[in-house]
Write a protein that holds these residues in place. Structure first.
Motif, PDB file in Angstrom:
ATOM      1  N   ALA A 123       0.835  -1.209   0.000  1.00  0.00           N
ATOM      2  CA  ALA A 123       0.000   0.000   0.000  1.00  0.00           C
ATOM      3  C   ALA A 123       0.871   1.260   0.000  1.00  0.00           C
ATOM      4  N   GLU A 124       1.958   1.214   0.777  1.00  0.00           N
ATOM      5  CA  GLU A 124       2.873   2.363   0.835  1.00  0.00           C
ATOM      6  C   GLU A 124       3.538   2.600  -0.518  1.00  0.00           C
ATOM      7  N   VAL A 125       3.966   1.514  -1.159  1.00  0.00           N
ATOM      8  CA  VAL A 125       4.599   1.626  -2.474  1.00  0.00           C
ATOM      9  C   VAL A 125       3.603   2.138  -3.512  1.00  0.00           C
ATOM     10  N   GLU A 126       2.363   1.652  -3.440  1.00  0.00           N
ATOM     11  CA  GLU A 126       1.337   2.105  -4.384  1.00  0.00           C
ATOM     12  C   GLU A 126       1.052   3.606  -4.223  1.00  0.00           C
ATOM     13  N   THR A 127       1.009   4.063  -2.971  1.00  0.00           N
ATOM     14  CA  THR A 127       0.799   5.491  -2.714  1.00  0.00           C
ATOM     15  C   THR A 127       1.943   6.313  -3.298  1.00  0.00           C
ATOM     16  N   ARG A 128       3.160   5.806  -3.108  1.00  0.00           N
ATOM     17  CA  ARG A 128       4.335   6.496  -3.637  1.00  0.00           C
ATOM     18  C   ARG A 128       4.334   6.481  -5.174  1.00  0.00           C
ATOM     19  N   LEU A 129       3.891   5.371  -5.743  1.00  0.00           N
ATOM     20  CA  LEU A 129       3.816   5.266  -7.196  1.00  0.00           C
ATOM     21  C   LEU A 129       2.838   6.293  -7.772  1.00  0.00           C
ATOM     22  N   LEU A 130       1.668   6.410  -7.135  1.00  0.00           N
ATOM     23  CA  LEU A 130       0.664   7.370  -7.600  1.00  0.00           C
ATOM     24  C   LEU A 130       1.195   8.798  -7.512  1.00  0.00           C
ATOM     25  N   SER A 131       1.866   9.096  -6.391  1.00  0.00           N
ATOM     26  CA  SER A 131       2.430  10.439  -6.201  1.00  0.00           C
ATOM     27  C   SER A 131       3.506  10.726  -7.255  1.00  0.00           C
ATOM     28  N   THR A 132       4.357   9.729  -7.506  1.00  0.00           N
ATOM     29  CA  THR A 132       5.421   9.893  -8.497  1.00  0.00           C
ATOM     30  C   THR A 132       4.845  10.077  -9.898  1.00  0.00           C
ATOM     31  N   GLU A 133       3.789   9.312 -10.197  1.00  0.00           N
ATOM     32  CA  GLU A 133       3.162   9.423 -11.518  1.00  0.00           C
ATOM     33  C   GLU A 133       2.564  10.811 -11.737  1.00  0.00           C
ATOM     34  N   ARG A 134       1.956  11.355 -10.687  1.00  0.00           N
ATOM     35  CA  ARG A 134       1.404  12.720 -10.799  1.00  0.00           C
ATOM     36  C   ARG A 134       2.530  13.731 -11.019  1.00  0.00           C
ATOM     37  N   THR A 135       3.619  13.546 -10.275  1.00  0.00           N
ATOM     38  CA  THR A 135       4.772  14.444 -10.426  1.00  0.00           C
ATOM     39  C   THR A 135       5.368  14.337 -11.822  1.00  0.00           C
ATOM     40  N   LEU A 136       5.470  13.106 -12.323  1.00  0.00           N
ATOM     41  CA  LEU A 136       6.011  12.890 -13.664  1.00  0.00           C
ATOM     42  C   LEU A 136       5.136  13.575 -14.719  1.00  0.00           C
ATOM     43  N   THR A 137       3.826  13.466 -14.543  1.00  0.00           N
ATOM     44  CA  THR A 137       2.900  14.105 -15.494  1.00  0.00           C
ATOM     45  C   THR A 137       3.096  15.613 -15.504  1.00  0.00           C
ATOM     46  N   ARG A 138       3.165  16.205 -14.288  1.00  0.00           N
ATOM     47  CA  ARG A 138       3.377  17.660 -14.193  1.00  0.00           C
ATOM     48  C   ARG A 138       4.719  18.060 -14.799  1.00  0.00           C
ATOM     49  N   SER A 139       5.751  17.272 -14.512  1.00  0.00           N
ATOM     50  CA  SER A 139       7.094  17.599 -14.997  1.00  0.00           C
ATOM     51  C   SER A 139       7.165  17.523 -16.517  1.00  0.00           C
ATOM     52  N   ARG A 193      17.420  21.524 -14.986  1.00  0.00           N
ATOM     53  CA  ARG A 193      17.133  20.988 -13.652  1.00  0.00           C
ATOM     54  C   ARG A 193      15.981  19.989 -13.706  1.00  0.00           C
ATOM     55  N   LEU A 194      14.955  20.357 -14.455  1.00  0.00           N
ATOM     56  CA  LEU A 194      13.767  19.520 -14.538  1.00  0.00           C
ATOM     57  C   LEU A 194      14.068  18.200 -15.248  1.00  0.00           C
ATOM     58  N   THR A 195      14.934  18.253 -16.242  1.00  0.00           N
ATOM     59  CA  THR A 195      15.307  17.040 -16.972  1.00  0.00           C
ATOM     60  C   THR A 195      16.025  16.058 -16.050  1.00  0.00           C
ATOM     61  N   VAL A 196      16.944  16.584 -15.237  1.00  0.00           N
ATOM     62  CA  VAL A 196      17.664  15.738 -14.272  1.00  0.00           C
ATOM     63  C   VAL A 196      16.704  15.173 -13.237  1.00  0.00           C
ATOM     64  N   ASP A 197      15.829  16.039 -12.713  1.00  0.00           N
ATOM     65  CA  ASP A 197      14.847  15.610 -11.712  1.00  0.00           C
ATOM     66  C   ASP A 197      13.894  14.568 -12.289  1.00  0.00           C
ATOM     67  N   LEU A 198      13.500  14.770 -13.542  1.00  0.00           N
ATOM     68  CA  LEU A 198      12.592  13.832 -14.191  1.00  0.00           C
ATOM     69  C   LEU A 198      13.244  12.462 -14.342  1.00  0.00           C
ATOM     70  N   ALA A 199      14.512  12.454 -14.694  1.00  0.00           N
ATOM     71  CA  ALA A 199      15.244  11.183 -14.828  1.00  0.00           C
ATOM     72  C   ALA A 199      15.305  10.455 -13.483  1.00  0.00           C
ATOM     73  N   LYS A 207      13.133  10.806 -10.971  1.00  0.00           N
ATOM     74  CA  LYS A 207      11.783  10.357 -10.643  1.00  0.00           C
ATOM     75  C   LYS A 207      11.415   9.105 -11.444  1.00  0.00           C
ATOM     76  N   GLU A 208      11.814   9.072 -12.695  1.00  0.00           N
ATOM     77  CA  GLU A 208      11.523   7.902 -13.529  1.00  0.00           C
ATOM     78  C   GLU A 208      12.269   6.679 -13.018  1.00  0.00           C
ATOM     79  N   ARG A 209      13.497   6.894 -12.555  1.00  0.00           N
ATOM     80  CA  ARG A 209      14.271   5.785 -11.989  1.00  0.00           C
ATOM     81  C   ARG A 209      13.598   5.268 -10.713  1.00  0.00           C
ATOM     82  N   MET A 210      13.179   6.181  -9.836  1.00  0.00           N
ATOM     83  CA  MET A 210      12.475   5.785  -8.613  1.00  0.00           C
ATOM     84  C   MET A 210      11.168   5.058  -8.936  1.00  0.00           C
ATOM     85  N   HIS A 211      10.491   5.546  -9.978  1.00  0.00           N
ATOM     86  CA  HIS A 211       9.228   4.929 -10.383  1.00  0.00           C
ATOM     87  C   HIS A 211       9.457   3.487 -10.832  1.00  0.00           C
ATOM     88  N   ARG A 212      10.510   3.270 -11.624  1.00  0.00           N
ATOM     89  CA  ARG A 212      10.835   1.909 -12.066  1.00  0.00           C
ATOM     90  C   ARG A 212      11.180   1.020 -10.873  1.00  0.00           C
TER      91      ARG A 212
END
Length: 206
Positions: A23-39, A143-149, A151-156
């Motif tokens: 459940a914790e990982v799923e919550t983090r995944l959803l949060s990361t996905e929203r951040t990725l979309t915004r980024s 900065r955003l490109t580095v941050d996005l990379a 976030k994508e790594r964390m998401h994977r």
């Protein structure tokens, strides 16, 4: 039987812990996905802005160069031809009518020179602003490109972790089901033994 009960108890605790982590990982995944979309949307916006700013900078530089050239040519032409100053033109009027006529043309000439100078200043200001904005947009994009990379790594990683945890939950459930089956089997075996003992003469006497 006690051993099976203890095993089931331990298995339930493990499953509960793993389920909570899922459940914790799923919550983090959803949060990361929203951040990725915004980024990604922000990066698209920044890319578009960079193109617009670059085009505007090129146009402003060309316009500024043309106006500076025009102003330089007017100044050079004025002094090279030995033309009189605007003041000399006015005081050389032979009559009031001549003065008014000369005054009109002097005003137009002065107004034109002032306009060119103002346009040069405005274009210079706009160019400085756009270049500064472009630098800021470029820095933000990097900065955003580095941050996005990251976030994508964390998401994977989280997706892989979720897959592992779900596999562990399945394994724990299968182990618990086996323990329950064994517990039921042992209980039935024990009941059968008790009934068999009760069916003997000695058992009935007791």
């Amino acid at each position: 039987i006690q051993q099976q009960k203890q095993q089931i108890k331990v298995t339930k605790k493990r499953e509960k812990r793993i389920t909570a982590e899922v459940a914790e990982v799923e919550t983090r995944l959803l949060s990361t996905e929203r951040t990725l979309t915004r980024s990604r949307k922000r990066l698209t916006f920044l890319t578009t802005q960079q193109k617009l700013l670059s085009a505007r900078i090129i146009a402003t530089e060309a316009r500024l160069a043309a106006r500076r050239t025009e102003l330089s040519q007017r100044i050079r032409s004025h002094y090279e031809s030995g033309q009189k100053t605007y003041f000399q033109v006015l005081i050389g009027a032979a009559s009031l009518g001549d003065y008014l006529s000369r005054s009109y043309y002097v005003k137009k000439a002065v107004s034109n020179d002032v306009r060119i100078v103002q346009e040069v200043q405005e274009d210079s200001h706009l160019l400085a602003q756009d270049k500064n904005l472009l630098d800021n947009r470029t820095a933000e994009q990097k900065r955003l490109t580095v941050d996005l990379a990251d976030k994508e790594r964390m998401h994977r990683q989280d997706r892989e972790r979720k897959k592992t945890l779900l596999s562990e939950v399945q394994t724990q459930r299968e182990a618990m089901e086996q323990a329950l089956d064994q517990l039921e089997s042992d209980s039935r075996d024990l009941e059968s033994r008790i009934r068999a003992m009760q069916a003997t003469p000695g058992g009935r006497a007791r």
